[in-house]
Design a protein around this motif. Sequence first.
Motif, PDB file in Angstrom:
ATOM      1  N   SER A 243       0.759  -1.308  -0.039  1.00 21.71           N
ATOM      2  CA  SER A 243       0.100  -0.204   0.050  1.00 21.71           C
ATOM      3  C   SER A 243       0.785   1.103   0.025  1.00 21.71           C
ATOM      4  O   SER A 243       1.782   1.245   0.942  1.00 21.71           O
ATOM      5  CB  SER A 243      -0.967  -0.012   1.009  1.00 21.71           C
ATOM      6  N   SER A 244       0.587   2.133  -1.005  1.00 26.72           N
ATOM      7  CA  SER A 244       1.554   3.431  -0.830  1.00 26.72           C
ATOM      8  C   SER A 244       0.918   4.470  -0.414  1.00 26.72           C
ATOM      9  O   SER A 244       0.774   5.643  -0.752  1.00 26.72           O
ATOM     10  CB  SER A 244       1.815   3.410  -2.721  1.00 26.72           C
ATOM     11  N   THR A 245       0.243   4.348   0.879  1.00 26.75           N
ATOM     12  CA  THR A 245      -0.410   5.638   1.694  1.00 26.75           C
ATOM     13  C   THR A 245       0.621   6.513   1.798  1.00 26.75           C
ATOM     14  O   THR A 245       1.701   6.352   2.327  1.00 26.75           O
ATOM     15  CB  THR A 245      -0.860   5.197   2.823  1.00 26.75           C
ATOM     16  N   ALA A 246       0.472   7.770   1.505  1.00 23.67           N
ATOM     17  CA  ALA A 246       1.508   8.892   1.552  1.00 23.67           C
ATOM     18  C   ALA A 246       1.176   9.778   2.749  1.00 23.67           C
ATOM     19  O   ALA A 246       0.005   9.726   3.204  1.00 23.67           O
ATOM     20  CB  ALA A 246       1.518   9.855   0.384  1.00 23.67           C
ATOM     21  N   GLN A 247       2.327  10.549   3.300  1.00 21.82           N
ATOM     22  CA  GLN A 247       1.979  11.176   4.364  1.00 21.82           C
ATOM     23  C   GLN A 247       1.794  12.503   3.698  1.00 21.82           C
ATOM     24  O   GLN A 247       2.470  13.090   2.886  1.00 21.82           O
ATOM     25  CB  GLN A 247       3.597  11.513   5.326  1.00 21.82           C
ATOM     26  N   LEU A 248       0.653  13.010   4.129  1.00 17.59           N
ATOM     27  CA  LEU A 248      -0.020  14.203   3.592  1.00 17.59           C
ATOM     28  C   LEU A 248       0.573  15.825   4.129  1.00 17.59           C
ATOM     29  O   LEU A 248       0.386  16.580   3.880  1.00 17.59           O
ATOM     30  CB  LEU A 248      -1.540  14.346   3.746  1.00 17.59           C
ATOM     31  N   GLY A 249       1.433  15.597   5.129  1.00 16.75           N
ATOM     32  CA  GLY A 249       2.260  16.464   5.682  1.00 16.75           C
ATOM     33  C   GLY A 249       1.281  17.799   6.246  1.00 16.75           C
ATOM     34  O   GLY A 249       0.325  17.587   6.875  1.00 16.75           O
ATOM     35  N   GLY A 250       1.518  18.765   5.532  1.00 18.02           N
ATOM     36  CA  GLY A 250       0.606  19.950   5.863  1.00 18.02           C
ATOM     37  C   GLY A 250      -0.813  20.190   5.676  1.00 18.02           C
ATOM     38  O   GLY A 250      -1.387  21.176   5.603  1.00 18.02           O
ATOM     39  N   ASN A 251      -1.177  19.035   4.703  1.00 12.10           N
ATOM     40  CA  ASN A 251      -2.544  19.178   4.048  1.00 12.10           C
ATOM     41  C   ASN A 251      -3.511  19.138   4.988  1.00 12.10           C
ATOM     42  O   ASN A 251      -3.505  18.292   5.994  1.00 12.10           O
ATOM     43  CB  ASN A 251      -2.474  18.053   3.202  1.00 12.10           C
ATOM     44  N   ALA A 252      -4.636  19.588   4.917  1.00 16.95           N
ATOM     45  CA  ALA A 252      -5.724  19.509   5.850  1.00 16.95           C
ATOM     46  C   ALA A 252      -6.269  18.028   5.699  1.00 16.95           C
ATOM     47  O   ALA A 252      -6.061  17.263   4.987  1.00 16.95           O
ATOM     48  CB  ALA A 252      -6.935  20.206   5.179  1.00 16.95           C
ATOM     49  N   PRO A 253      -6.482  17.700   7.082  1.00 16.16           N
ATOM     50  CA  PRO A 253      -7.068  16.164   7.358  1.00 16.16           C
ATOM     51  C   PRO A 253      -8.241  15.575   6.421  1.00 16.16           C
ATOM     52  O   PRO A 253      -9.111  16.648   5.844  1.00 16.16           O
ATOM     53  CB  PRO A 253      -7.478  16.229   8.839  1.00 16.16           C
ATOM     54  N   VAL A 254      -8.139  14.456   5.899  1.00 16.34           N
ATOM     55  CA  VAL A 254      -9.006  14.195   4.874  1.00 16.34           C
ATOM     56  C   VAL A 254      -9.900  13.029   5.728  1.00 16.34           C
ATOM     57  O   VAL A 254      -9.517  12.080   6.424  1.00 16.34           O
ATOM     58  CB  VAL A 254      -8.350  13.340   3.842  1.00 16.34           C
ATOM     59  N   SER A 255     -11.451  13.060   5.618  1.00 14.42           N
ATOM     60  CA  SER A 255     -12.135  12.265   6.225  1.00 14.42           C
ATOM     61  C   SER A 255     -12.117  10.799   5.592  1.00 14.42           C
ATOM     62  O   SER A 255     -11.870  10.723   4.484  1.00 14.42           O
ATOM     63  CB  SER A 255     -13.551  12.577   6.097  1.00 14.42           C
ATOM     64  N   GLN A 256     -11.982   9.877   6.556  1.00  8.42           N
ATOM     65  CA  GLN A 256     -11.709   8.582   6.069  1.00  8.42           C
ATOM     66  C   GLN A 256     -12.996   8.097   5.200  1.00  8.42           C
ATOM     67  O   GLN A 256     -12.585   7.201   4.187  1.00  8.42           O
ATOM     68  CB  GLN A 256     -11.538   7.544   7.189  1.00  8.42           C
ATOM     69  N   ALA A 257     -14.027   8.531   5.276  1.00 10.12           N
ATOM     70  CA  ALA A 257     -15.195   8.442   4.595  1.00 10.12           C
ATOM     71  C   ALA A 257     -14.941   8.817   3.042  1.00 10.12           C
ATOM     72  O   ALA A 257     -15.634   8.202   2.218  1.00 10.12           O
ATOM     73  CB  ALA A 257     -16.607   8.978   5.228  1.00 10.12           C
ATOM     74  N   ALA A 258     -14.189   9.889   2.830  1.00  8.38           N
ATOM     75  CA  ALA A 258     -14.194  10.477   1.834  1.00  8.38           C
ATOM     76  C   ALA A 258     -12.884   9.999   0.880  1.00  8.38           C
ATOM     77  O   ALA A 258     -12.826   9.916  -0.436  1.00  8.38           O
ATOM     78  CB  ALA A 258     -13.764  11.880   1.840  1.00  8.38           C
ATOM     79  N   ILE A 259     -12.226   8.803   1.423  1.00  6.03           N
ATOM     80  CA  ILE A 259     -11.033   8.278   0.663  1.00  6.03           C
ATOM     81  C   ILE A 259     -11.640   7.304   0.024  1.00  6.03           C
ATOM     82  O   ILE A 259     -12.207   6.217   0.340  1.00  6.03           O
ATOM     83  CB  ILE A 259      -9.982   7.778   1.744  1.00  6.03           C
ATOM     84  N   VAL A 260     -11.408   7.143  -1.349  1.00  5.32           N
ATOM     85  CA  VAL A 260     -11.470   5.976  -2.291  1.00  5.32           C
ATOM     86  C   VAL A 260     -10.166   5.175  -2.283  1.00  5.32           C
ATOM     87  O   VAL A 260      -8.921   5.501  -2.638  1.00  5.32           O
ATOM     88  CB  VAL A 260     -11.754   6.709  -3.538  1.00  5.32           C
ATOM     89  N   THR A 261     -10.359   3.659  -2.128  1.00  2.00           N
ATOM     90  CA  THR A 261      -9.278   2.913  -2.213  1.00  2.00           C
ATOM     91  C   THR A 261      -9.274   2.199  -3.430  1.00  2.00           C
ATOM     92  O   THR A 261     -10.267   1.579  -4.023  1.00  2.00           O
ATOM     93  CB  THR A 261      -8.979   1.822  -1.155  1.00  2.00           C
ATOM     94  N   LEU A 262      -8.069   2.508  -4.604  1.00  2.00           N
ATOM     95  CA  LEU A 262      -8.148   1.691  -5.842  1.00  2.00           C
ATOM     96  C   LEU A 262      -7.123   0.415  -5.782  1.00  2.00           C
ATOM     97  O   LEU A 262      -6.176   0.483  -4.959  1.00  2.00           O
ATOM     98  CB  LEU A 262      -7.557   2.592  -6.841  1.00  2.00           C
ATOM     99  N   ARG A 263      -7.768  -0.691  -6.330  1.00  7.44           N
ATOM    100  CA  ARG A 263      -6.847  -1.596  -6.298  1.00  7.44           C
ATOM    101  C   ARG A 263      -6.152  -1.758  -7.852  1.00  7.44           C
ATOM    102  O   ARG A 263      -6.753  -1.629  -8.731  1.00  7.44           O
ATOM    103  CB  ARG A 263      -7.748  -3.215  -6.230  1.00  7.44           C
ATOM    104  N   PHE A 264      -4.712  -2.022  -7.814  1.00  6.78           N
ATOM    105  CA  PHE A 264      -4.058  -1.807  -9.138  1.00  6.78           C
ATOM    106  C   PHE A 264      -3.364  -2.918  -9.301  1.00  6.78           C
ATOM    107  O   PHE A 264      -2.375  -3.447  -8.001  1.00  6.78           O
ATOM    108  CB  PHE A 264      -3.285  -0.490  -8.807  1.00  6.78           C
ATOM    109  N   SER A 265      -3.111  -3.636 -10.232  1.00  2.09           N
ATOM    110  CA  SER A 265      -2.267  -5.116 -10.562  1.00  2.09           C
ATOM    111  C   SER A 265      -1.169  -4.931 -11.432  1.00  2.09           C
ATOM    112  O   SER A 265      -1.731  -4.184 -12.712  1.00  2.09           O
ATOM    113  CB  SER A 265      -2.979  -6.103 -10.457  1.00  2.09           C
TER     114      SER A 265
END
Length: 443
Positions: free
Chosen positions: A41-63
């Motif tokens: 999983s390539s989850t990035a550190q967002l640094g100074g970005n505003a927090p993103v609601s977990q409900a708004a995050i889309v997870t893509l599967r890529f092969s």
Amino acid sequence: MAIAPLKSLRHKLTNEPSRWVLVAVVLQTVGTIGLSACTFSSTAQLGGNAPVSQAAIVTLRFSGWQSNPNEGKLLGQLLRDFEAKNPTIKVKYEAINSEYMDVIRTRLIGEVAPDVFYLEAFEAPKLMKSGVLEPLDPYITADFHLEDLQPSLLRAFQLEGKLYGVPKDFSTLALFYNRRSLAAAGISQPPQTWDDLLTVSKRLTIQKPGGSKQYGFGLAPELARQQFMIQAFGGKLVNQYGYAAFATPEGVKGLALVVDQYRRDRSSAQPTDVGATWGSEMLGQGKAAMVIEGPWSIPYFKETFPNLSYGTAEVPAINGKQGTMAFTVAYVMNRQSKHKQAAWTLIRYLTDKQGMKAWAKQGLALPSRRSLLSELGYDRDPLYAPFVKGSAYATIWQAGENLPTIRTNFNNQFVSALLGEQPLPTAMKRAQDTANREIYLAN
């Protein structure tokens, strides 16, 4: 209507030969299929970005697949960069390094395929026709600059006017030669024609000190490397109906050049003849003075045989014609993806100029955007330039949805002829007839 394409694919795949007998069992454990696969999983550190609601995050599967560790590291970095710029999209990547297309087909049948995945041009016709891929035309905007992509590569992923994949890169074939071997034999330049190659190969086939042998040429006896030989004298791989058509006198004439060199001249060898696994290993170990390979060999030589002095040249002309092969892979979207806009955002990021430039720097393959071939200097680099030149006349490794069947039968019979077990015309007629019988029964 929405599920008709999937039913069609299920019918086609589960009615193919024995490779699909176990498909029902595999589907029960589809979550763990592909024992050689690795996932990150390539989850990035967002640094100074505003927090993103977990409900708004889309997870893509890529092969996809991974040819070497460096490729995996580079893709991982690209995905981390993508997530940093698109904080509402998370990418879960899986590298499937064993039976890749079997895994993808099985997951398509089971309706658990990834949102985005690699697809070779060789395999594309069947999936495009089956309707399991999302057409990408509605997502493409003018600022994506589709016209910058090589037209021949785009055509490999088009059907009935619709585009189903964006080619991420491509490779052609060129002649690699050992500079020291040619110089020792008094040969000032690599062969320009196939007649020259046959003559030079004899001079380069020598017994070396210590008892080892160097062959003039290392060959790959498979259809993916021989299609342009079939075409050299006017032969065709398939006819207008998609059936095998290579066993004509014209097709056999080109293939005879390969067989005669191996059997009569004894100036060429297969990798298995000398204890190697592929052509570039033969060249690196000094077991062949020339081979025909792709640009992926350049990083390989740098890492594995750093002291090898070698050059590249265009594939020698046959019958007055230049010929080579081109291999390409695209990013495609699963038609059943629940996150299509996010999937396109990922495909666009990886294939726009910036993303493709980062990917193409590795040198394993060439960028499919024409502007990058010049910007990255591939067309001026002495080692890469022959591959770029070859793209102007290369034959794309694709010939309709029956090519997998044709390839299997060709390879089996061609090797048999190469070993002298049967005459080449007989072997090719047998391969063609068997392939066409299987194609007829499958339809």
